[in-house]
Scaffold this motif. Structure first.
Motif, PDB file in Angstrom:
ATOM      1  N   SER A  19       0.757  -1.235   0.043  1.00  0.00           N
ATOM      2  CA  SER A  19       0.034   0.074  -0.045  1.00  0.00           C
ATOM      3  C   SER A  19       0.726   1.225   0.021  1.00  0.00           C
ATOM      4  CB  SER A  19      -1.029   0.016   1.206  1.00  0.00           C
ATOM      5  OG  SER A  19      -1.916  -1.043   1.343  1.00  0.00           O
ATOM      6  N   ILE A  20       1.964   1.468   0.710  1.00  0.00           N
ATOM      7  CA  ILE A  20       2.802   2.632   0.764  1.00  0.00           C
ATOM      8  C   ILE A  20       4.193   2.525  -0.197  1.00  0.00           C
ATOM      9  CG2 ILE A  20       2.045   2.765   3.072  1.00  0.00           C
ATOM     10  CD1 ILE A  20       4.955   1.583   3.987  1.00  0.00           C
ATOM     11  N   SER A  21       4.460   1.488  -0.913  1.00  0.00           N
ATOM     12  CA  SER A  21       5.494   1.457  -1.624  1.00  0.00           C
ATOM     13  C   SER A  21       5.322   2.375  -2.669  1.00  0.00           C
ATOM     14  CB  SER A  21       5.731  -0.033  -2.463  1.00  0.00           C
ATOM     15  OG  SER A  21       4.372  -0.449  -2.963  1.00  0.00           O
ATOM     16  N   ALA A  22       4.459   2.492  -3.555  1.00  0.00           N
ATOM     17  CA  ALA A  22       4.139   3.484  -4.792  1.00  0.00           C
ATOM     18  C   ALA A  22       4.193   5.025  -4.373  1.00  0.00           C
ATOM     19  CB  ALA A  22       2.710   3.162  -5.296  1.00  0.00           C
ATOM     20  N   PRO A  23       3.332   5.270  -3.102  1.00  0.00           N
ATOM     21  CA  PRO A  23       3.571   6.752  -2.866  1.00  0.00           C
ATOM     22  C   PRO A  23       5.363   7.156  -2.414  1.00  0.00           C
ATOM     23  CG  PRO A  23       1.772   5.753  -1.790  1.00  0.00           C
ATOM     24  CD  PRO A  23       2.247   4.717  -2.562  1.00  0.00           C
ATOM     25  N   VAL A  24       5.764   6.094  -1.757  1.00  0.00           N
ATOM     26  CA  VAL A  24       7.093   6.282  -1.100  1.00  0.00           C
ATOM     27  C   VAL A  24       8.197   6.393  -2.430  1.00  0.00           C
ATOM     28  CG1 VAL A  24       9.356   5.396   0.038  1.00  0.00           C
ATOM     29  CG2 VAL A  24       6.555   5.248   1.175  1.00  0.00           C
ATOM     30  N   LEU A  25       7.872   5.515  -3.206  1.00  0.00           N
ATOM     31  CA  LEU A  25       8.879   5.578  -4.503  1.00  0.00           C
ATOM     32  C   LEU A  25       8.502   6.904  -5.578  1.00  0.00           C
ATOM     33  CD1 LEU A  25       8.940   1.837  -5.461  1.00  0.00           C
ATOM     34  CD2 LEU A  25      10.840   3.276  -4.328  1.00  0.00           C
ATOM     35  N   ILE A  26       7.130   7.207  -5.518  1.00  0.00           N
ATOM     36  CA  ILE A  26       6.959   8.367  -6.266  1.00  0.00           C
ATOM     37  C   ILE A  26       7.506   9.556  -5.435  1.00  0.00           C
ATOM     38  CG2 ILE A  26       5.355   9.966  -7.155  1.00  0.00           C
ATOM     39  CD1 ILE A  26       3.507   7.173  -7.758  1.00  0.00           C
ATOM     40  N   THR A  27       7.556   9.769  -4.243  1.00  0.00           N
ATOM     41  CA  THR A  27       8.040  10.760  -3.565  1.00  0.00           C
ATOM     42  C   THR A  27       9.737  10.817  -3.635  1.00  0.00           C
ATOM     43  OG1 THR A  27       6.115  10.735  -1.935  1.00  0.00           O
ATOM     44  CG2 THR A  27       8.303  12.023  -1.224  1.00  0.00           C
ATOM     45  N   GLY A  28      10.153   9.676  -3.712  1.00  0.00           N
ATOM     46  CA  GLY A  28      11.543   9.753  -3.870  1.00  0.00           C
ATOM     47  C   GLY A  28      12.270  10.134  -5.255  1.00  0.00           C
ATOM     48  N   GLY A  29      11.467  10.025  -6.204  1.00  0.00           N
ATOM     49  CA  GLY A  29      11.695  10.128  -7.517  1.00  0.00           C
ATOM     50  C   GLY A  29      11.586  11.536  -7.618  1.00  0.00           C
ATOM     51  N   LEU A  30      10.600  12.368  -7.216  1.00  0.00           N
ATOM     52  CA  LEU A  30      10.586  13.662  -7.236  1.00  0.00           C
ATOM     53  C   LEU A  30      11.560  14.524  -6.394  1.00  0.00           C
ATOM     54  CD1 LEU A  30       6.639  13.985  -6.650  1.00  0.00           C
ATOM     55  CD2 LEU A  30       7.744  14.498  -8.812  1.00  0.00           C
ATOM     56  N   LEU A  31      12.118  13.935  -5.246  1.00  0.00           N
ATOM     57  CA  LEU A  31      12.933  14.388  -4.582  1.00  0.00           C
ATOM     58  C   LEU A  31      14.311  14.300  -5.206  1.00  0.00           C
ATOM     59  CD1 LEU A  31      14.475  15.371  -1.666  1.00  0.00           C
ATOM     60  CD2 LEU A  31      14.699  13.017  -1.224  1.00  0.00           C
ATOM     61  N   LEU A  32      14.409  13.236  -6.016  1.00  0.00           N
ATOM     62  CA  LEU A  32      15.684  13.205  -6.936  1.00  0.00           C
ATOM     63  C   LEU A  32      15.678  14.149  -8.116  1.00  0.00           C
ATOM     64  CD1 LEU A  32      16.425   9.494  -7.519  1.00  0.00           C
ATOM     65  CD2 LEU A  32      17.880  10.984  -6.379  1.00  0.00           C
ATOM     66  N   LEU A  33      14.471  14.539  -8.537  1.00  0.00           N
ATOM     67  CA  LEU A  33      14.579  15.519  -9.638  1.00  0.00           C
ATOM     68  C   LEU A  33      14.852  16.804  -9.298  1.00  0.00           C
ATOM     69  CD1 LEU A  33      10.994  14.788 -11.409  1.00  0.00           C
ATOM     70  CD2 LEU A  33      13.348  14.353 -12.125  1.00  0.00           C
ATOM     71  N   ALA A  34      14.778  17.189  -7.684  1.00  0.00           N
ATOM     72  CA  ALA A  34      15.194  18.493  -7.140  1.00  0.00           C
ATOM     73  C   ALA A  34      16.639  18.467  -6.758  1.00  0.00           C
ATOM     74  CB  ALA A  34      14.258  18.711  -5.822  1.00  0.00           C
TER      75      ALA A  34
END
Length: 407
Positions: free
Chosen positions: A87-102
């Motif tokens: 349940s939490i893997s997709a939101p966590v990984l998407i947030t991590g990807g957005l952090l990397l973009l920054a």
């Protein structure tokens, strides 16, 4: 006694993962260059943080809970863990990807690939297999996919073509995911249920209830992840001249710590299994193992650290003996911290004190990191993070000593 926990597959897996991971570093540097590799390394650091959030504390208390549970309770633990982490893997990984973009200005695809290679590990079942003393399942579902993925990735990255490079990066990402899938099937089968049962709704194990139960363990993991992730981001973002060397040492430390983790984590199940009269003895054995790992790391780094780090960088950075010594101390204290915290303090019921000292050590190390790094370069930065780890280790030892006095 420890050997009954099937240390052979764990040690074998540790060696294979360590060797293949270390060999991957110079191969990737030669294939894409130092700056692109740095983006990949930052991605792996963020991925490690994502993995801890996805694991949601199961890596801290999970082996001990499984070791003490009945067959029925183990079934509930497996299904609850899968339901929560899916349940939490997709939101966590998407947030991590957005952090990397920054965080990254270039080589963002490599950074995201690095994040996924580590982030998907949070979906694994190593914690469960450690709890049931099934070392070969850890090897088959974790160590073997990771090491084979690294080896195949190295072979593909050495080919001079874009197709081979893309295939190599895909292998590095998909290998741990395949291991996770195998682990899910193997774990559910061992407790006598089907994987699809994890999708079934359970009022007693709703996502909200599961999140609440794991809050103490995940706070410890969260603090540890912040302390693992932040130094490389702070130093790299500061533009300090020592940043490439610090990133290299940080990367080597993470790879070696990851490789040693199965041996350290196996104590998480062994120590809590002790009866009340034997618990003190097992805590002492675990503390002795922590001391041996720490001293061994310092000695090996002092002897071989300089040539090893220069080789890992493919000759792009110069390493001093002081940096090598601090790197060994940093790794040794990190190993000791994992063993003392997750085996000893969890076993004696001191999870809240584990969280407290983890936070104190992280706060001290991060507060001193940038000033020390700017003043004394990579050696100063490593000294700061080593001090933070040292505070944690001393705090854990104080908790164990206090528990012994009360007992």
């Amino acid at each position: 006694m420890v050997f009954r926990l099937q240390l052979t597959p764990l040690v074998l897996g540790m060696v294979l993962v360590a060797v293949s991971s270390i060999l991957l570093v110079p191969t990737l540097i030669e294939a894409v260059g130092a700056s692109a590799w740095a983006a990949f390394a930052v991605g792996q650091a963020v991925g490690g943080f994502c993995a801890v959030l996805i694991l949601y504390g199961w890596g801290v208390e999970g082996p001990a809970l499984v070791a003490r549970a009945s067959v029925g309770d183990r079934r509930r633990l497996v299904l609850s863990s899968l339901r929560l982490r899916w349940s939490i893997s997709a939101p966590v990984l998407i947030t991590g990807g957005l952090l990397l973009l920054a965080l990254t200005d270039s080589h963002r695809v490599l950074a995201v690939a690095g994040m996924l290679t580590n982030g998907l590990a949070g979906l694994g079942m190593t914690w469960f297999f450690l709890g049931v003393k099934d070392g070969w399942s850890v090897f088959i579902t974790d160590s073997m996919p990771r090491s084979l993925g690294n080896v195949l990735g190295i072979l593909l990255l050495q080919e001079d073509s874009e197709t081979a490079f893309a295939s190599g990066m895909a292998v590095l990402v998909l290998a741990p995911l395949f291991g996770c899938l195998h682990g899910w099937l193997r774990a559910t089968n061992s407790v006598g249920c089907a994987l699809r049962q994890a999708f079934a709704h359970s009022p007693d194990d709703s996502i909200g209830a599961l999140l609440g139960r794991g809050k103490h363990s995940v706070s410890t993991s969260f603090t540890g992840s912040i302390y693992t992730l932040s130094p490389v981001i702070i130093i790299a973002g500061s533009g300090a001249p020592s940043a490439p060397l610090f990133v290299l040492v940080d990367k080597a430390q993470k790879q070696l710590l990851s490789a040693f983790a199965p041996v350290a984590n196996v104590l998480q199940a062994w120590v809590p299994r002790a009866r009340e009269k034997e618990l003190l003895k097992r805590v002492f054995v675990a503390a002795l193992a922590a001391a041996l790992f720490a001293s061994g790391s310092l000695m090996c780094s002092a002897l071989f650290g300089v040539p090893a780090l220069e080789w890992l960088s493919a000759g792009t950075v110069s390493v001093s003996s002081s940096v090598a010594a601090w790197a060994g101390l940093y790794l040794g204290l990190a190993l000791a911290e994992v063993i003392l915290g997750r085996s000893c303090l969890v076993a004696i019921g001191a999870v809240s004190r584990l969280s407290f000292w983890s936070f104190v050590g992280a706060a001290i190390g991060l507060a001193l990191l940038l000033p020390a790094g700017m003043a004394w370069g990579a050696a100063g930065a490593l000294g700061a993070v080593s001090l933070g780890q040292g505070v944690r280790v001393c705090g854990y030892l104080f908790v164990i000593w206090s528990w012994k006095r009360r007992g």
